[in-house]
Motif scaffolding. Structure first.
Motif, PDB file in Angstrom:
ATOM      1  N   VAL A 257      -4.019 -23.189  88.371  1.00 57.37           N
ATOM      2  CA  VAL A 257      -3.570 -21.836  88.036  1.00 57.37           C
ATOM      3  C   VAL A 257      -3.665 -21.613  86.527  1.00 57.37           C
ATOM      4  O   VAL A 257      -4.107 -20.561  86.060  1.00 57.37           O
ATOM      5  CB  VAL A 257      -2.128 -21.605  88.540  1.00 57.37           C
ATOM      6  CG1 VAL A 257      -1.604 -20.260  88.032  1.00 57.37           C
ATOM      7  CG2 VAL A 257      -2.100 -21.631  90.058  1.00 57.37           C
ATOM      8  N   LEU A 258      -3.299 -22.630  85.760  1.00 58.10           N
ATOM      9  CA  LEU A 258      -3.427 -22.543  84.302  1.00 58.10           C
ATOM     10  C   LEU A 258      -4.904 -22.439  83.903  1.00 58.10           C
ATOM     11  O   LEU A 258      -5.271 -21.701  82.980  1.00 58.10           O
ATOM     12  CB  LEU A 258      -2.775 -23.763  83.650  1.00 58.10           C
ATOM     13  CG  LEU A 258      -2.853 -23.824  82.119  1.00 58.10           C
ATOM     14  CD1 LEU A 258      -2.153 -22.636  81.477  1.00 58.10           C
ATOM     15  CD2 LEU A 258      -2.250 -25.132  81.598  1.00 58.10           C
ATOM     16  N   ALA A 259      -5.756 -23.169  84.642  1.00 58.48           N
ATOM     17  CA  ALA A 259      -7.196 -23.142  84.340  1.00 58.48           C
ATOM     18  C   ALA A 259      -7.759 -21.737  84.524  1.00 58.48           C
ATOM     19  O   ALA A 259      -8.534 -21.250  83.691  1.00 58.48           O
ATOM     20  CB  ALA A 259      -7.937 -24.146  85.226  1.00 58.48           C
ATOM     21  N   VAL A 260      -7.375 -21.050  85.605  1.00 58.86           N
ATOM     22  CA  VAL A 260      -7.855 -19.671  85.820  1.00 58.86           C
ATOM     23  C   VAL A 260      -7.291 -18.745  84.736  1.00 58.86           C
ATOM     24  O   VAL A 260      -7.986 -17.842  84.260  1.00 58.86           O
ATOM     25  CB  VAL A 260      -7.481 -19.150  87.226  1.00 58.86           C
ATOM     26  CG1 VAL A 260      -7.945 -17.701  87.389  1.00 58.86           C
ATOM     27  CG2 VAL A 260      -8.101 -20.012  88.302  1.00 58.86           C
TER      28      VAL A 260
ATOM     29  N   TRP B 124      -7.981 -15.061  80.314  1.00 54.46           N
ATOM     30  CA  TRP B 124      -7.631 -14.697  78.936  1.00 54.46           C
ATOM     31  C   TRP B 124      -8.810 -14.925  78.004  1.00 54.46           C
ATOM     32  O   TRP B 124      -8.981 -14.205  77.007  1.00 54.46           O
ATOM     33  CB  TRP B 124      -6.398 -15.483  78.472  1.00 54.46           C
ATOM     34  CG  TRP B 124      -5.126 -14.887  78.971  1.00 54.46           C
ATOM     35  CD1 TRP B 124      -4.483 -15.209  80.132  1.00 54.46           C
ATOM     36  CD2 TRP B 124      -4.356 -13.852  78.358  1.00 54.46           C
ATOM     37  NE1 TRP B 124      -3.352 -14.437  80.265  1.00 54.46           N
ATOM     38  CE2 TRP B 124      -3.246 -13.600  79.198  1.00 54.46           C
ATOM     39  CE3 TRP B 124      -4.494 -13.120  77.184  1.00 54.46           C
ATOM     40  CZ2 TRP B 124      -2.286 -12.640  78.886  1.00 54.46           C
ATOM     41  CZ3 TRP B 124      -3.524 -12.172  76.879  1.00 54.46           C
ATOM     42  CH2 TRP B 124      -2.435 -11.933  77.733  1.00 54.46           C
ATOM     43  N   GLY B 125      -9.631 -15.940  78.291  1.00 57.69           N
ATOM     44  CA  GLY B 125     -10.822 -16.169  77.475  1.00 57.69           C
ATOM     45  C   GLY B 125     -11.774 -14.989  77.555  1.00 57.69           C
ATOM     46  O   GLY B 125     -12.315 -14.531  76.541  1.00 57.69           O
ATOM     47  N   LEU B 126     -11.961 -14.462  78.774  1.00 50.63           N
ATOM     48  CA  LEU B 126     -12.820 -13.286  78.942  1.00 50.63           C
ATOM     49  C   LEU B 126     -12.210 -12.073  78.245  1.00 50.63           C
ATOM     50  O   LEU B 126     -12.916 -11.311  77.569  1.00 50.63           O
ATOM     51  CB  LEU B 126     -13.026 -12.995  80.436  1.00 50.63           C
ATOM     52  CG  LEU B 126     -13.831 -11.735  80.769  1.00 50.63           C
ATOM     53  CD1 LEU B 126     -15.227 -11.796  80.159  1.00 50.63           C
ATOM     54  CD2 LEU B 126     -13.932 -11.539  82.277  1.00 50.63           C
ATOM     55  N   PHE B 127     -10.886 -11.915  78.402  1.00 53.31           N
ATOM     56  CA  PHE B 127     -10.177 -10.813  77.747  1.00 53.31           C
ATOM     57  C   PHE B 127     -10.399 -10.883  76.235  1.00 53.31           C
ATOM     58  O   PHE B 127     -10.757  -9.895  75.586  1.00 53.31           O
ATOM     59  CB  PHE B 127      -8.692 -10.899  78.111  1.00 53.31           C
ATOM     60  CG  PHE B 127      -7.834  -9.762  77.596  1.00 53.31           C
ATOM     61  CD1 PHE B 127      -8.373  -8.518  77.299  1.00 53.31           C
ATOM     62  CD2 PHE B 127      -6.470  -9.958  77.434  1.00 53.31           C
ATOM     63  CE1 PHE B 127      -7.573  -7.477  76.840  1.00 53.31           C
ATOM     64  CE2 PHE B 127      -5.652  -8.926  76.977  1.00 53.31           C
ATOM     65  CZ  PHE B 127      -6.206  -7.690  76.669  1.00 53.31           C
TER      66      PHE B 127
ATOM     67  N   VAL C 133     -11.754 -20.562  72.628  1.00 52.50           N
ATOM     68  CA  VAL C 133     -10.927 -21.626  72.062  1.00 52.50           C
ATOM     69  C   VAL C 133      -9.527 -21.097  71.781  1.00 52.50           C
ATOM     70  O   VAL C 133      -8.519 -21.750  72.099  1.00 52.50           O
ATOM     71  CB  VAL C 133     -11.587 -22.173  70.769  1.00 52.50           C
ATOM     72  CG1 VAL C 133     -10.635 -23.086  70.018  1.00 52.50           C
ATOM     73  CG2 VAL C 133     -12.878 -22.910  71.115  1.00 52.50           C
ATOM     74  N   GLY C 134      -9.453 -19.894  71.209  1.00 56.42           N
ATOM     75  CA  GLY C 134      -8.155 -19.295  70.912  1.00 56.42           C
ATOM     76  C   GLY C 134      -7.339 -19.086  72.177  1.00 56.42           C
ATOM     77  O   GLY C 134      -6.139 -19.394  72.219  1.00 56.42           O
ATOM     78  N   ALA C 135      -8.000 -18.554  73.226  1.00 57.33           N
ATOM     79  CA  ALA C 135      -7.288 -18.298  74.475  1.00 57.33           C
ATOM     80  C   ALA C 135      -6.794 -19.609  75.087  1.00 57.33           C
ATOM     81  O   ALA C 135      -5.637 -19.717  75.516  1.00 57.33           O
ATOM     82  CB  ALA C 135      -8.203 -17.570  75.458  1.00 57.33           C
ATOM     83  N   ALA C 136      -7.648 -20.622  75.099  1.00 57.96           N
ATOM     84  CA  ALA C 136      -7.261 -21.907  75.677  1.00 57.96           C
ATOM     85  C   ALA C 136      -6.078 -22.501  74.917  1.00 57.96           C
ATOM     86  O   ALA C 136      -5.107 -22.974  75.514  1.00 57.96           O
ATOM     87  CB  ALA C 136      -8.455 -22.868  75.648  1.00 57.96           C
TER      88      ALA C 136
ATOM     89  N   MET D 251      -2.796 -20.530  75.618  1.00 56.66           N
ATOM     90  CA  MET D 251      -2.305 -20.749  76.980  1.00 56.66           C
ATOM     91  C   MET D 251      -1.760 -22.161  77.146  1.00 56.66           C
ATOM     92  O   MET D 251      -0.716 -22.366  77.766  1.00 56.66           O
ATOM     93  CB  MET D 251      -3.421 -20.507  78.007  1.00 56.66           C
ATOM     94  CG  MET D 251      -3.942 -19.091  78.078  1.00 56.66           C
ATOM     95  SD  MET D 251      -2.681 -17.802  78.063  1.00 56.66           S
ATOM     96  CE  MET D 251      -2.000 -17.983  79.681  1.00 56.66           C
ATOM     97  N   LEU D 252      -2.466 -23.156  76.588  1.00 54.99           N
ATOM     98  CA  LEU D 252      -2.007 -24.545  76.703  1.00 54.99           C
ATOM     99  C   LEU D 252      -0.704 -24.751  75.952  1.00 54.99           C
ATOM    100  O   LEU D 252       0.219 -25.391  76.446  1.00 54.99           O
ATOM    101  CB  LEU D 252      -3.085 -25.504  76.184  1.00 54.99           C
ATOM    102  CG  LEU D 252      -4.352 -25.612  77.044  1.00 54.99           C
ATOM    103  CD1 LEU D 252      -5.427 -26.406  76.322  1.00 54.99           C
ATOM    104  CD2 LEU D 252      -4.025 -26.238  78.391  1.00 54.99           C
ATOM    105  N   LEU D 253      -0.625 -24.169  74.744  1.00 53.59           N
ATOM    106  CA  LEU D 253       0.595 -24.295  73.946  1.00 53.59           C
ATOM    107  C   LEU D 253       1.774 -23.659  74.670  1.00 53.59           C
ATOM    108  O   LEU D 253       2.861 -24.246  74.759  1.00 53.59           O
ATOM    109  CB  LEU D 253       0.408 -23.584  72.600  1.00 53.59           C
ATOM    110  CG  LEU D 253      -0.097 -24.422  71.447  1.00 53.59           C
ATOM    111  CD1 LEU D 253      -0.371 -23.532  70.251  1.00 53.59           C
ATOM    112  CD2 LEU D 253       0.931 -25.487  71.091  1.00 53.59           C
ATOM    113  N   ARG D 254       1.536 -22.464  75.211  1.00 61.37           N
ATOM    114  CA  ARG D 254       2.594 -21.753  75.913  1.00 61.37           C
ATOM    115  C   ARG D 254       3.070 -22.577  77.105  1.00 61.37           C
ATOM    116  O   ARG D 254       4.263 -22.740  77.318  1.00 61.37           O
ATOM    117  CB  ARG D 254       2.080 -20.395  76.375  1.00 61.37           C
ATOM    118  CG  ARG D 254       3.090 -19.605  77.168  1.00 61.37           C
ATOM    119  CD  ARG D 254       2.498 -18.340  77.720  1.00 61.37           C
ATOM    120  NE  ARG D 254       2.245 -17.365  76.668  1.00 61.37           N
ATOM    121  CZ  ARG D 254       1.863 -16.113  76.916  1.00 61.37           C
ATOM    122  NH1 ARG D 254       1.670 -15.713  78.159  1.00 61.37           N
ATOM    123  NH2 ARG D 254       1.668 -15.268  75.941  1.00 61.37           N
ATOM    124  N   ASP D 255       2.116 -23.122  77.840  1.00 60.37           N
ATOM    125  CA  ASP D 255       2.457 -23.910  79.019  1.00 60.37           C
ATOM    126  C   ASP D 255       3.233 -25.160  78.629  1.00 60.37           C
ATOM    127  O   ASP D 255       4.253 -25.486  79.222  1.00 60.37           O
ATOM    128  CB  ASP D 255       1.164 -24.306  79.740  1.00 60.37           C
ATOM    129  CG  ASP D 255       1.456 -25.156  80.967  1.00 60.37           C
ATOM    130  OD1 ASP D 255       2.045 -24.603  81.910  1.00 60.37           O
ATOM    131  OD2 ASP D 255       1.115 -26.349  80.959  1.00 60.37           O
TER     132      ASP D 255
END
Lengths: 325, 248
Positions: free
Chosen positions: A25-28, A33-36, A256-259, A262-266
């Motif tokens: 789910v995090l991967a999607v 968000w990367g596309l956004f 890279v920014g989106a990843a 999202m990873l930091l938030r998670d």
């Protein structure tokens, strides 16, 4: 040439392996968000337009995809595509008005429109569910494969997002993208050369908003749920942070920014509710060291060592900000 | 020779300040027509009106017999009026070649092609190289415009205007801030391009004005003070007092 092919191969490999490295789910979420962020960078990095209302288009895409999937039974990927269409239709009148201003006024007007969209989403309960949002959005199936398992949905969303990203990258590196860069660099001069600048800006914003809507569609099917936070201004802010963190006007920067965000938030939200403070601190630290974002600064270093000629770089953050008259 | 550009009573007011006040101008096709006058005379305002960056508060502009008053800049450029800017106005982060390609592409609809790779722009390379060679920038083509010396930027500025194949070229102080040596390098290309088209030139350097222009209009405080050849104006008492006299 070989190193380029290797780069694309590596990117593809990371993309395909992602749901086994982190939970699917995090991967999607990272894909969406990367596309956004990549769609947003068509405006920020390439055209020099800071929209502070892109949540309206991401959120509209999410709501539209949820409604057509739930009520009309539209199947994947057409529900997500409907999100893109809805966002584009909304962008056409809103952006036609917004692009009459530049710089900070453009940012403020887009923010105002996004707030209007937020209140409409809140008030239009029969369509959006108001504060409760829309729940139970089905992922359906593709070619007989159920998308209910998160991993299955990841691999269904992956080609769609990849197409969206390829379109973003093509737009930026096309004859059209060159004109957008010219507008970023010197709007008056571009117009004096004979380019109808407003028409170019309108096309660029509608494309960016449509791709943001597609990202919203992919995102909502991931969670099966959408509520007002999708159209909240903090969503607009998050995408700005992602692009600045990764690097404006770079191919991989928004991803890279989106990843990273999202990873930091998670990771941080497991320990504390104040993960925003930590992400913000990291953002400030990164921007102080990497003035053109992580990818932008690294590309600059490689180019400085006689590597291949980089694409026209975006100005550093403060220069971009000083252009926001 | 036919009149290519005329203005009738062209006026521009900025919050009560009259930058231009009823200017009647006639530019004959195929000539170099200089606009001179002290600072604040309204020369750049006139250019901003002619190129559509400003809309006149009163008056009309006719180009090739057709009314172009109030048209937006891109429309004016498409009709065949190109301008250079007094303050160097190139695309700093793009290469010299990309700068010229952009100008060449402005006459096509290729700029809308967001689905094509940018290598299709290579179709402009031959013509871009010819233009860069004609202004002496052939060896700079792959450098970013920001890396050029000031004089080279001024020349690129003229190259961009040339790439539009204008019938009328508006040059706003092409030699501003240049050394004597650099001025010579700018004057030659201007003289060459003027053989094929009409040029309106705003210029402070009287040597350049005398060398290039057939006709001169003197502006002062937004009005036409005098018009004539260099020789005629040199003997004109009002001009001597207002402008040439002050400089001598």
């Amino acid at each position: 040439m070989r190193s380029r092919a290797a780069g694309w191969g590596l990117l593809l490999a990371v993309g395909l392996a992602l749901p086994w490295l982190i939970y699917p789910v995090l991967a999607v979420d990272i894909l969406a968000w990367g596309l956004f962020a990549a769609a947003f960078d068509i405006l920020l990095g390439c055209t020099g337009l800071l929209s502070f209302g892109h949540a309206a288009f991401f959120g509209t895409g999410a709501y539209a995809a949820a409604v057509v999937a739930l009520r009309l039974g539209v199947a994947f990927p057409w529900d997500a595509v409907a999100g893109a269409v809805a966002a584009a239709l909304l962008a056409l009148p809103l952006m036609a008005l917004s692009i009459r201003r530049t710089g900070i006024s453009f940012a403020m007007i887009t923010l105002a429109f996004a707030q209007m969209v937020f209140y409409v989403a809140n008030a239009w309960r029969s369509l959006t569910g108001g504060e409760n949002g829309i729940t139970g959005v089905p992922r359906g199936e593709v070619l007989g494969w159920s998308l209910s398992p998160a991993v299955a949905y990841y691999y269904a969303a992956f080609p769609l997002v990849a197409l969206g990203l390829l379109l973003c990258w093509r737009i930026v590196r096309s004859p059209f993208g060159r004109v957008l860069l010219a507008i970023r660099e010197n709007e008056v001069r571009t117009q004096s050369l004979g380019y109808p600048v407003s028409r170019y800006k309108l096309i660029a914003t509608v494309l960016s908003c449509a791709l943001s809507g597609l990202a919203g569609g992919v995102w909502v099917l991931n969670h099966g749920f959408v509520a007002l936070d999708a159209v909240h201004w903090t969503t607009s802010g998050t995408v700005v942070v992602m692009v600045l963190l990764g690097g404006m006007a770079t191919r991989l920067g928004p991803l890279v920014g989106a990843a990273l965000v999202m990873l930091l938030r998670d990771f941080l939200s497991r320990w504390t509710d104040a993960w925003g403070i930590a992400t913000g601190t990291i953002f400030i630290a990164v921007i102080l060291v990497f003035r053109q974002g992580i990818v932008g600064t690294l590309e600059g270093l490689v180019a400085g060592r006689g590597g291949p000629a980089a694409a026209p770089a975006a100005p550093p953050v403060e220069e971009a900000a000083s252009g926001l008259r | 020779m036919a009149t290519i550009l005329e203005t009738h009573g062209l006026s521009m007011e900025f919050r009560g300040f009259r930058a231009l006040d009823g200017v009647d101008l006639r530019v004959e096709g195929g000539t170099v027509h200089a606009i001179i006058g002290p600072n604040g005379a309204g020369k750049t305002t006139l250019f901003n009106l002619l190129s559509g960056l400003l809309r006149p508060t009163r008056g009309r502009m006719l180009f090739e017999g057709r009314d172009v008053t109030g048209l937006p800049p891109h429309e004016i450029a498409r009709r065949g009026i190109a301008r250079s800017f007094q303050i160097t106005s190139v695309f700093p982060h793009l290469t010299v070649l990309d700068n010229v390609r952009l100008a060449l592409g402005a006459r096509t609809r290729l700029g809308y092609a967001f689905w094509l790779p940018e290598r299709v722009l290579a179709r402009f390379d031959e013509e871009a190289s010819a233009i860069l060679a004609s202004v002496g920038l052939a060896d700079q083509r792959h450098r970013p415009a920001s890396a050029l010396a000031y004089g080279q930027k001024r020349v690129l500025e003229i190259g961009l205007a040339l790439a539009l194949h204008p019938t009328l070229l508006l040059l706003d102080e092409p030699t501003a801030g240049l050394s004597l040596e650099e001025i010579a390098r700018v004057v030659d290309p201007i003289r060459r391009v003027a053989r094929e088209r009409t040029v309106v030139l705003v210029e402070h350097n009287m040597g350049v004005v005398a060398a290039l222009s057939q006709r001169i209009t003197v502006l002062q405080r937004g009005r036409v003070l005098a018009e004539g050849t260099y020789e005629e104006l040199r003997a004109h008492p009002a001009v001597i007092e207002a402008y040439l006299g002050g400089a001598a």
